[in-house]
Write an enzyme that holds these catalytic residues in place. Structure first.
Site, PDB file in Angstrom:
ATOM      1  N   SER A   1       0.836  -1.227   0.016  1.00  0.00           N
ATOM      2  CA  SER A   1      -0.189   0.000   0.130  1.00  0.00           C
ATOM      3  C   SER A   1       0.985   1.173  -0.189  1.00  0.00           C
ATOM      4  CB  SER A   1      -0.922   0.057   1.020  1.00  0.00           C
ATOM      5  OG  SER A   1      -0.261  -0.307   2.376  1.00  0.00           O
TER       6      SER A   1
ATOM      7  N   LYS B   1      -4.295   8.897  -8.552  1.00  0.00           N
ATOM      8  CA  LYS B   1      -4.623   8.019  -7.453  1.00  0.00           C
ATOM      9  C   LYS B   1      -5.972   7.513  -7.786  1.00  0.00           C
ATOM     10  CE  LYS B   1      -4.148   6.128  -2.904  1.00  0.00           C
ATOM     11  NZ  LYS B   1      -5.235   5.562  -2.803  1.00  0.00           N
TER      12      LYS B   1
HETATM   13  S1  IVH Z   1       0.786   2.309  -6.556  1.00  0.00           S
HETATM   14  C1  IVH Z   1       4.164   0.012  -4.805  1.00  0.00           C
HETATM   15  N1  IVH Z   1      -0.611   3.822  -8.224  1.00  0.00           N
HETATM   16  O1  IVH Z   1      -4.032   2.897  -3.885  1.00  0.00           O
HETATM   17  C2  IVH Z   1       2.672   0.730  -4.635  1.00  0.00           C
HETATM   18  N2  IVH Z   1      -1.489   2.623  -6.419  1.00  0.00           N
HETATM   19  O2  IVH Z   1      -3.327   3.568  -1.162  1.00  0.00           O
HETATM   20  C3  IVH Z   1       1.630   0.179  -5.193  1.00  0.00           C
HETATM   21  N3  IVH Z   1      -4.207   3.160  -6.283  1.00  0.00           N
HETATM   22  O3  IVH Z   1      -3.368  -0.535  -3.074  1.00  0.00           O
HETATM   23  C4  IVH Z   1       0.443   1.213  -5.470  1.00  0.00           C
HETATM   24  N4  IVH Z   1      -4.055   4.458  -7.992  1.00  0.00           N
HETATM   25  O4  IVH Z   1      -4.941  -0.085  -4.906  1.00  0.00           O
HETATM   26  C5  IVH Z   1      -0.471   2.852  -7.107  1.00  0.00           C
HETATM   27  N5  IVH Z   1      -1.618   5.106  -9.561  1.00  0.00           N
HETATM   28  C6  IVH Z   1      -1.840   4.553  -8.571  1.00  0.00           C
HETATM   29  C7  IVH Z   1      -2.885   3.944  -7.744  1.00  0.00           C
HETATM   30  C8  IVH Z   1      -2.661   3.279  -7.044  1.00  0.00           C
HETATM   31  C9  IVH Z   1      -4.828   3.785  -6.866  1.00  0.00           C
HETATM   32  C10 IVH Z   1      -4.282   2.299  -4.986  1.00  0.00           C
HETATM   33  C11 IVH Z   1      -3.740   0.860  -5.134  1.00  0.00           C
HETATM   34  C12 IVH Z   1      -3.123   0.838  -3.437  1.00  0.00           C
HETATM   35  C13 IVH Z   1      -3.622   1.720  -2.898  1.00  0.00           C
HETATM   36  C14 IVH Z   1      -2.582   2.649  -1.888  1.00  0.00           C
END
Ligand code: IVH
Length: 649
Positions: free
Chosen positions: A79, A110
């Site tokens: 996360s 995000k």
């Molecule tokens: S990167 C290595 N990029 O947000 C980290 N996550 O709060 C992996 N999410 O579980 C996450 N948009 O489901 C990443 N552009 C984005 C994202 C994203 C939504 C979600 C994802 C993650 C959560 C963490």
């Protein structure tokens, strides 16, 4: 139509679909698409052996399953750490530049949805798995195949995990809820819940009807050689995945702030809900160097958008009793739409807050919602009062079991250990993802088990049998067997999960891992002194463990005997070696990936840092070492190549 023509038409249909669902740029009419689609259907009916895996007909959900099995991710799904303002960004940047000063960033939205891991083998979609607890999720491949923006086959033939977020566009969310209202069904609270719920439908035709959209944001296991995340993502889009509506490579605070402002101001105009911007270090080698904390990557952060405020009316205050007996008030408000989400509840934190803000039933209040946080009441509009508002009386007895409450000022506590709410919530906590991760123990089921007298504590769960369950209302053979199976599969769990599931006050996931790593099965005999030596365990936590063990030793041992958790390998003190306790920096290309060498050095007791400073003891360099090598030389830091490092050992 012959086989060749069939293959040709499928190719054409997939191109049409890619333009429609991924590129948002249709190149044909529905009529032409439908005509070809039906020709394919006719051919497949006559020649079922010829059906291709990537035929669009394979997306039609007609698979009904009776439960989802669990499946491991090939590599963990992490996360993200959240930041909320410029000062949070500044602090994060300082921390990150300390690890590596030559980095650039890749920023993208995000997305507010449900995360999904796609595993492709030999170019074919092999599995779709929900995030679950990050290590194990639920296998929902059939439902995933109904999502049109997910290619069934890709040109990339090597094993790859593609991760992303499944979302429902705001318009579709409104339509689904209107439809549900008409059918007297409960509406979804927000598009995120709607997306997650739609992914987990047992009947895949329901998932198919929900217009889910997949937006990739990264990869797990992969063999890609790109040096930049931005290049990796471009490659993923070329494979047929949907691009985010906006993304940017940026350097430094000002550029990050400016792209953040753009996303924030434009967020209303995007089809999907965004709850912030994700900033990621763009250089993959720096990402590897920086690595992860227990929970999150150090190379990435979520910069959340500010909350949105709305005025509504407080209708009622209900009381909830948690597993520790704490009674918390919850505000029920006139349902209000805040950025596509219908808000009906808001937290009030505690009873003091109600007094302090002088919150009365019937008041007009301002509520604030930000991303995934539960909305809260931030202000009472006292000037709008007309005299009909009613003061809320602090309760003196537990709303669930009726026993007298202990008034601790801020907190009111139900003291009755057998209070239904306390027992039910402890069992739900016991089964939750960061604890034993047992499926099928939701509120309704646990309430039935408790009320029937079969389950009065977590130990009773393991005395359940098929005969006993079948006597309960609403328990058919399948459901009962599923529950027994998930209870059985909790056995042999990791030891930290066992510790976490005990629900010791102040001891969460991270502390449970620390205790498990340091003491293994001897954690119940750890002294306060021993515990205080562990990173991250403070006075209050250590005392809480001691008190819990003092009162519950027998139960802990009994539960341990039932669950037979895996004995963890205790962290050994590294034996004496030249790197023990030293600060080491790695640079250049080495014989193994830098992550591997970093882990080896850490096991030897070294601290591996991302940037060279006066405090650095050793720089270990590979081929093409650049500025770090120069800096180390100028600071008289001892520089070793890989062979010299190994010789020293
Ligand atoms: S990167 C290595 N990029 O947000 C980290 N996550 O709060 C992996 N999410 O579980 C996450 N948009 O489901 C990443 N552009 C984005 C994202 C994203 C939504 C979600 C994802 C993650 C959560 C963490």
């Amino acid at each position: 139509m012959n086989l060749n023509e069939y293959k040709q038409v499928i190719k054409q249909l997939n191109i049409y679909a890619h333009h429609y669902y991924v590129l948002d740029d249709p190149i044909t009419t529905d009529e032409i698409y439908d005509k070809l689609y039906h020709e394919v259907l006719d051919y497949e009916e006559l020649n079922p052996d010829d059906i291709l895996n990537n035929s669009p007909t394979q997306r039609v959900g007609d698979v009904v399953s009776d439960g989802f099995t669990k499946a491991p991710h090939l590599s963990r799904m992490w996360s993200l750490e959240d930041i909320f303002d410029s000062s949070g960004l500044e602090k994060w940047l300082i921390k990150t530049y300390k690890l590596d000063e030559n980095i650039t960033f890749y920023s993208e939205p995000k997305f507010d949805g449900a995360s999904l891991n796609l595993i492709y083998k030999n170019g074919e979609l092999y599995q779709g798995i929900t995030r679950g607890d990050g290590e194990v999720g639920e296998l929902i491949t059939q439902n995933v195949k109904t999502i049109r923006s997910i290619p069934l086959t890709i040109e990339h033939k090597e094993l790859i995990e593609i991760r992303g977020e499944v979302v429902i566009f705001k318009d579709d969310f409104q339509k689904i809820n209107e439809e549900r209202l008409k059918n007297n069904e409960a509406v979804f609270a927000n598009p995120r819940n709607a997306a997650a719920g739609s992914l987990r439908q047992l009947d895949s035709s329901v998932s198919a009807s929900r217009n889910l959209v997949f937006l990739p944001y990264g990869v797990g296991v992969n063999t890609l050689k790109h040096k930049l995340l931005s290049d990796k993502m471009s490659y993923i889009y070329e494979l047929g995945f949907k691009k985010p509506p906006i993304s940017r490579i940026c350097k430094g605070f000002d550029e990050i702030e400016s792209i953040y402002e753009i996303m924030k101001n434009e967020r209303d105009s995007y089809e999907m809900l965004l709850d912030g911007m994700v900033i990621k270090v763009n250089e993959i080698s720096s990402q590897i160097d920086m690595g992860y904390t227990v929970k999150v990557p150090r190379f990435s952060v979520a910069y959340k958008f500010p909350a949105i405020e709305k005025i509504t009316t407080l209708k009622e205050i209900i009381l909830q009793v948690g597993r520790t007996g704490a009674v918390t008030p919850v505000a029920i408000v006139e349902p209000t739409d805040i950025d596509g989400v219908v808000v009906e509840r808001a937290t009030l934190h505690n009873f003091d807050e109600i007094d302090r803000k002088d919150i009365r039933l019937g008041d007009k209040v301002i509520i604030l919602r930000s991303g995934d946080v539960i909305p809260k009441i931030i202000k009472v509009l006292t000037h709008e009062r007309n005299g009909s508002e009613v003061k809320f009386e602090r309760p003196s007895v537990c709303p669930v079991c009726g026993s007298e409450l202990l008034d601790e000022g801020v907190l009111l506590k139900c003291q009755n250990l057998s209070c239904e709410a306390r027992v039910v919530n402890s069992i739900i906590y016991f089964a939750s993802k960061p604890c034993l991760n047992i499926d099928g123990l939701g509120v309704k089921i646990v309430e039935v088990l408790f009320q029937s007298g079969l389950v009065k504590n977590v130990i009773d769960l393991f005395d359940l049998t098929l005969e006993k369950l079948l006597e309960l209302d609403g328990f058919k053979e399948k459901k009962s067997q599923n529950l027994l199976n998930s209870l059985e599969s909790a056995k042999g769990c990791d030891y930290w999960r066992f510790i976490n599931s005990l629900g010791i006050e102040h001891i969460g996931e991270v502390a449970s891992k620390t205790l498990s790593d340091n003491f293994g099965f001897e954690f119940i005999d750890a002294t306060k002194e021993d515990m205080l030596k562990c990173d991250g365990i403070g006075e209050e936590m250590a005392e809480s463990v001691l008190e819990f063990v003092r009162v519950n030793r027998e139960i802990i041992l009994e539960l341990q005997n039932i669950l037979k958790p895996k004995e963890p390998l205790k962290k050994e003190e590294a034996h004496d070696n030249p790197f023990k306790g030293k600060t080491v920096v790695l640079t250049g290309t080495m014989s193994k990936s830098r992550g591997v060498i970093k882990e080896m050095l850490e096991n030897l007791g070294a601290k591996v840092s991302g940037s060279v400073s006066k405090k650095t003891d050793f720089l270990i360099y590979g081929e093409d070492a650049g500025s770090k090598y120069d800096k180390a030389m100028s600071l008289d830091v001892k520089c070793l190549n890989e062979d010299e490092m190994r010789e020293l050992l």
